[in-house]
Design a protein around this motif. Structure first.
Motif, mmCIF file in Angstrom:
data_model
loop_
_atom_site.group_PDB
_atom_site.id
_atom_site.type_symbol
_atom_site.label_atom_id
_atom_site.label_comp_id
_atom_site.label_asym_id
_atom_site.label_seq_id
_atom_site.Cartn_x
_atom_site.Cartn_y
_atom_site.Cartn_z
ATOM 1 N N VAL A 124 0.839 -1.201 0.000
ATOM 2 C CA VAL A 124 0.000 0.000 0.000
ATOM 3 C C VAL A 124 0.877 1.254 0.000
ATOM 4 O O VAL A 124 1.877 1.327 0.708
ATOM 5 C CB VAL A 124 -0.932 -0.010 1.232
ATOM 6 N N THR A 125 0.492 2.240 -0.793
ATOM 7 C CA THR A 125 1.233 3.501 -0.876
ATOM 8 C C THR A 125 0.653 4.532 0.093
ATOM 9 O O THR A 125 -0.510 4.440 0.495
ATOM 10 C CB THR A 125 1.171 4.073 -2.296
ATOM 11 N N ASP A 126 1.475 5.531 0.444
ATOM 12 C CA ASP A 126 1.010 6.581 1.353
ATOM 13 C C ASP A 126 -0.189 7.336 0.767
ATOM 14 O O ASP A 126 -1.141 7.669 1.474
ATOM 15 C CB ASP A 126 2.139 7.570 1.647
ATOM 16 N N LYS A 127 -0.119 7.618 -0.522
ATOM 17 C CA LYS A 127 -1.205 8.364 -1.169
ATOM 18 C C LYS A 127 -2.516 7.617 -1.057
ATOM 19 O O LYS A 127 -3.565 8.206 -0.786
ATOM 20 C CB LYS A 127 -0.859 8.610 -2.640
ATOM 21 N N PHE A 128 -2.467 6.302 -1.249
ATOM 22 C CA PHE A 128 -3.677 5.492 -1.175
ATOM 23 C C PHE A 128 -4.176 5.363 0.261
ATOM 24 O O PHE A 128 -5.370 5.361 0.521
ATOM 25 C CB PHE A 128 -3.396 4.096 -1.749
ATOM 26 N N LYS A 154 -16.362 13.647 3.055
ATOM 27 C CA LYS A 154 -14.976 13.843 2.625
ATOM 28 C C LYS A 154 -14.208 12.548 2.426
ATOM 29 O O LYS A 154 -13.086 12.560 1.917
ATOM 30 C CB LYS A 154 -14.243 14.712 3.641
ATOM 31 N N GLY A 155 -14.779 11.419 2.841
ATOM 32 C CA GLY A 155 -14.073 10.149 2.740
ATOM 33 C C GLY A 155 -13.216 9.859 3.959
ATOM 34 O O GLY A 155 -13.195 10.619 4.927
ATOM 35 N N MET A 156 -12.502 8.740 3.916
ATOM 36 C CA MET A 156 -11.694 8.303 5.060
ATOM 37 C C MET A 156 -10.312 7.856 4.609
ATOM 38 O O MET A 156 -10.123 7.401 3.476
ATOM 39 C CB MET A 156 -12.369 7.137 5.787
ATOM 40 N N THR A 157 -9.354 7.962 5.515
ATOM 41 C CA THR A 157 -8.072 7.296 5.330
ATOM 42 C C THR A 157 -8.273 5.811 5.618
ATOM 43 O O THR A 157 -9.302 5.396 6.178
ATOM 44 C CB THR A 157 -7.017 7.852 6.291
#
Length: 382
Positions: free
Chosen positions: A288-292, A324-327
């Motif tokens: 998994v990447t930081d951006k994702f 706004k969505g979630m991490t």
């Protein structure tokens, strides 16, 4: 006056404005909608008693073809027309631009795609997948395919994959999910394909009769049979070893070994394992990447309770003023708070879609509306 204003804002921050609605969709199926105006989130959670004898989960491929796309609601409509009683659905695996899913997939006991490694550019091994067996027991594992062809002389040869483009010097199987014809291969390769028709099944071993042989490219795949495709050194070898009318045995396996897998689809990455937030333990799990991971996005996920009785389908809207969505960490915490003991992230972003009783209950983030996707997971009445 200034003190009063400070107190008012403090009060609002301590008691966020959260509206929770729960609706019984069917016996054993509850839809929970959370609208959190303080944190700007809209969340949909479907809780399913998967052990009820009339409820099951089914992985569905877009148009029943490897390389095509449909919206989740289109798949629901198509299955309802064909006679299925579909309660709900959620989008599932990540997919290529042509609709091919990234990981392994089984639909109604039939293999849609089987590979040793996922086609993800981020993960050198295989992405996590969710499986259900004939008794609707649930499993989240990094399933790996292995297959063997057993020749009439008893020799055992490796099958590299089912559907999807073959490697050089390999054996690949193609069934009706691949389409009408076998996919193109390198012009430099020597290719020999065999048409096989099923005879009988004994456990995980299938018996086939070799009905035809061809060196033509893009050969027609029979509806009730399969194509055994060999190239280069394997093509020369099998051309000598297999005669028309021979009986061949084929063994399909997935590791870890689960008997009678009915549905299997991929996601990425695993989020909850035995109640633990796996993203907090390893922020780059499965590549998994930081951006994702660290940016807020629309999210889709699936999980189940510790007793494997309750199945959870979860979507979080994002990229919109009202949500706004979630991490990934936030999404995993949400799963755990709702009772998920093992959970998997599904394709999110513009793909995030939940359908209940023929209605899209979330708000897909694409400006054009619901996105065409590679596959979905349906909750059905048997």
């Amino acid at each position: 006056m200034r003190v009063i204003i400070i107190l008012i804002f403090s009060f609002i921050s301590v008691f966020p404005q959260v509206n929770v609605q729960e609706t019984q969709v069917a016996d054993g199926v509850v839809h929970k909608k959370i609208i959190n105006t303080n944190d700007t989130l809209v969340i949909n959670i479907l809780k399913i008693d998967i052990k009820k004898p009339d409820i099951s989960i089914l992985a569905v491929k877009a148009n029943e073809l490897l390389n095509t796309k449909e919206t989740t609601s289109q798949m629901v409509k198509r299955y309802k027309i064909s006679g299925y009683d579909v309660i709900a659905a959620v989008n599932a695996d990540f997919f290529e631009s042509d609709g091919e899913v990234v990981s392994n997939m089984i639909s109604n006991g039939q293999i849609v795609k089987a590979v040793k490694f996922s086609d993800s550019p981020f993960n050198p091994f295989t992405n996590s997948q969710i499986a259900s067996d004939a008794d609707d027991n649930l499993y989240i594992e990094q399933f790996v395919f292995s297959g063997n062809l057993i020749l009439p002389n008893g020799n055992v040869e490796e099958i590299s994959r089912i559907n999807s483009k073959s490697d050089s010097n390999s054996i690949t199987l193609y069934n009706h999910f691949q389409g009408k014809i076998t996919p193109p291969s390198s012009r430099e390769w020597y290719v020999v394909d065999f048409v096989l028709f099923p005879l009988l099944s004994i456990g995980d071993t299938l018996k086939f009769v070799a009905a035809a042989k061809t060196t033509l490219r893009n050969f027609e795949i029979p509806k009730e049979g399969i194509i055994l495709s060999s190239n280069n050194k394997y093509a020369h070898y099998l051309e000598r070893e297999i005669k028309i009318g021979d009986t061949l045995r084929i063994v399909y396996n997935f590791s870890p070994k689960i008997k009678n897998i009915k549905s299997l689809t991929g996601g990425w990455p695993v989020l909850v394992k035995d109640g633990m937030n796996m993203i907090r333990r390893n922020t780059s799990i499965e590549g998994v990447t930081d951006k994702f991971s660290e940016q807020r996005h629309p999210r889709s996920g699936i999980g189940y309770s510790a007793d494997k009785r309750t199945l959870f389908l979860i979507t979080v809207d994002g990229r919109q003023p009202m949500s706004k969505g979630m991490t990934l960490i936030e999404f995993t915490d949400l799963m755990i708070n709702e009772g998920v003991f093992n959970g998997l992230n599904l394709d999110g972003g513009g793909s995030t879609t939940m359908v209940i009783n023929d209605k899209v209950v979330n708000s897909p983030s694409d400006a054009t509306g619901e996105r065409l996707v590679g596959n979905c997971l349906m909750v059905i009445r048997k």
